[in-house]
Scaffold this active site. Sequence first.
Site, mmCIF file in Angstrom:
data_model
loop_
_atom_site.group_PDB
_atom_site.id
_atom_site.type_symbol
_atom_site.label_atom_id
_atom_site.label_comp_id
_atom_site.label_asym_id
_atom_site.label_seq_id
_atom_site.Cartn_x
_atom_site.Cartn_y
_atom_site.Cartn_z
ATOM 1 N N CYS A 196 45.342 43.474 45.108
ATOM 2 C CA CYS A 196 45.856 44.150 43.916
ATOM 3 C C CYS A 196 46.612 43.167 43.017
ATOM 4 O O CYS A 196 47.116 42.133 43.483
ATOM 5 C CB CYS A 196 46.825 45.259 44.305
ATOM 6 S SG CYS A 196 46.069 46.644 45.143
ATOM 7 N N GLU A 225 49.557 43.492 41.685
ATOM 8 C CA GLU A 225 50.979 43.365 42.016
ATOM 9 C C GLU A 225 51.191 42.353 43.131
ATOM 10 O O GLU A 225 52.084 41.503 43.071
ATOM 11 C CB GLU A 225 51.565 44.713 42.454
ATOM 12 C CG GLU A 225 51.528 45.796 41.389
ATOM 13 C CD GLU A 225 50.238 46.612 41.397
ATOM 14 O OE1 GLU A 225 49.163 46.051 41.715
ATOM 15 O OE2 GLU A 225 50.308 47.810 41.073
ATOM 16 N N CYS A 281 51.207 47.674 47.920
ATOM 17 C CA CYS A 281 51.960 46.815 47.002
ATOM 18 C C CYS A 281 53.443 47.168 47.009
ATOM 19 O O CYS A 281 54.296 46.285 46.918
ATOM 20 C CB CYS A 281 51.385 46.919 45.590
ATOM 21 S SG CYS A 281 49.773 46.115 45.458
HETATM 22 N N1 THU Z 1 44.652 48.095 42.202
HETATM 23 C C1 THU Z 1 45.678 47.268 41.842
HETATM 24 O O1 THU Z 1 45.459 46.143 41.397
HETATM 25 N N2 THU Z 1 46.954 47.727 41.993
HETATM 26 C C2 THU Z 1 47.275 48.958 42.504
HETATM 27 O O2 THU Z 1 48.444 49.238 42.699
HETATM 28 C C3 THU Z 1 46.218 49.920 42.789
HETATM 29 C C4 THU Z 1 44.832 49.419 42.743
HETATM 30 C C5 THU Z 1 43.276 47.589 42.053
HETATM 31 C C6 THU Z 1 42.566 47.283 43.343
HETATM 32 C C7 THU Z 1 41.134 47.441 42.946
HETATM 33 O O3 THU Z 1 40.672 46.217 42.423
HETATM 34 C C8 THU Z 1 41.150 48.467 41.812
HETATM 35 O O4 THU Z 1 42.492 48.553 41.388
HETATM 36 C C9 THU Z 1 40.672 49.848 42.228
HETATM 37 O O5 THU Z 1 41.327 50.290 43.364
#
Ligand code: THU
Length: 142
Positions: free
Chosen positions: A58, A60, A94
């Site tokens: 993710c 974060e 995260c």
């Molecule tokens: N994702 C994030 O980058 N941060 C979050 O807190 C939730 C989800 C991303 C992971 C993945 O690449 C996409 O969002 C869909 O889940």
Amino acid sequence: MTHLDADVQRLIELATQAAEHAWCPYSRFRVGAAIETADGSVFSGCNVENASSGLTICAERNAVFQAVAAGHTKIRRVVVFTPTPTPTAPCGACRQVLSEFSDDTEVLCVCLGPDSISTTLVELLPMRFGPGDLDQGRDSLA
Ligand code: THU
């Protein structure tokens, strides 16, 4: 924390730029995050997906790891940007990773629409698992 604060504006810009670099061919869901550390340093990250889905990271956590790799282990603020109509709060994983380096950390989630989420990590992750839990458990097998 307010949108008028110049430091917050900078974090929003960084998070927005990072989201443009998201590698998300599978979900098509872009996320950018920017972190301000205790001394005012800033770091950003985007989500980076992988064909092997479980290896996705993710935005974060990407930003946190950049900060830690540069020697910064106290996070003062986090801004999350998603190019969506409503804001997106950090996922549970995260929240837990952020909590390792957080103490009263402010979290602002912004998006393309007018709404935002302005909160704290403590509010997002009450009763977190932390080093104190490990201290208690460590001796239980002795
Ligand atoms: N994702 C994030 O980058 N941060 C979050 O807190 C939730 C989800 C991303 C992971 C993945 O690449 C996409 O969002 C869909 O889940």
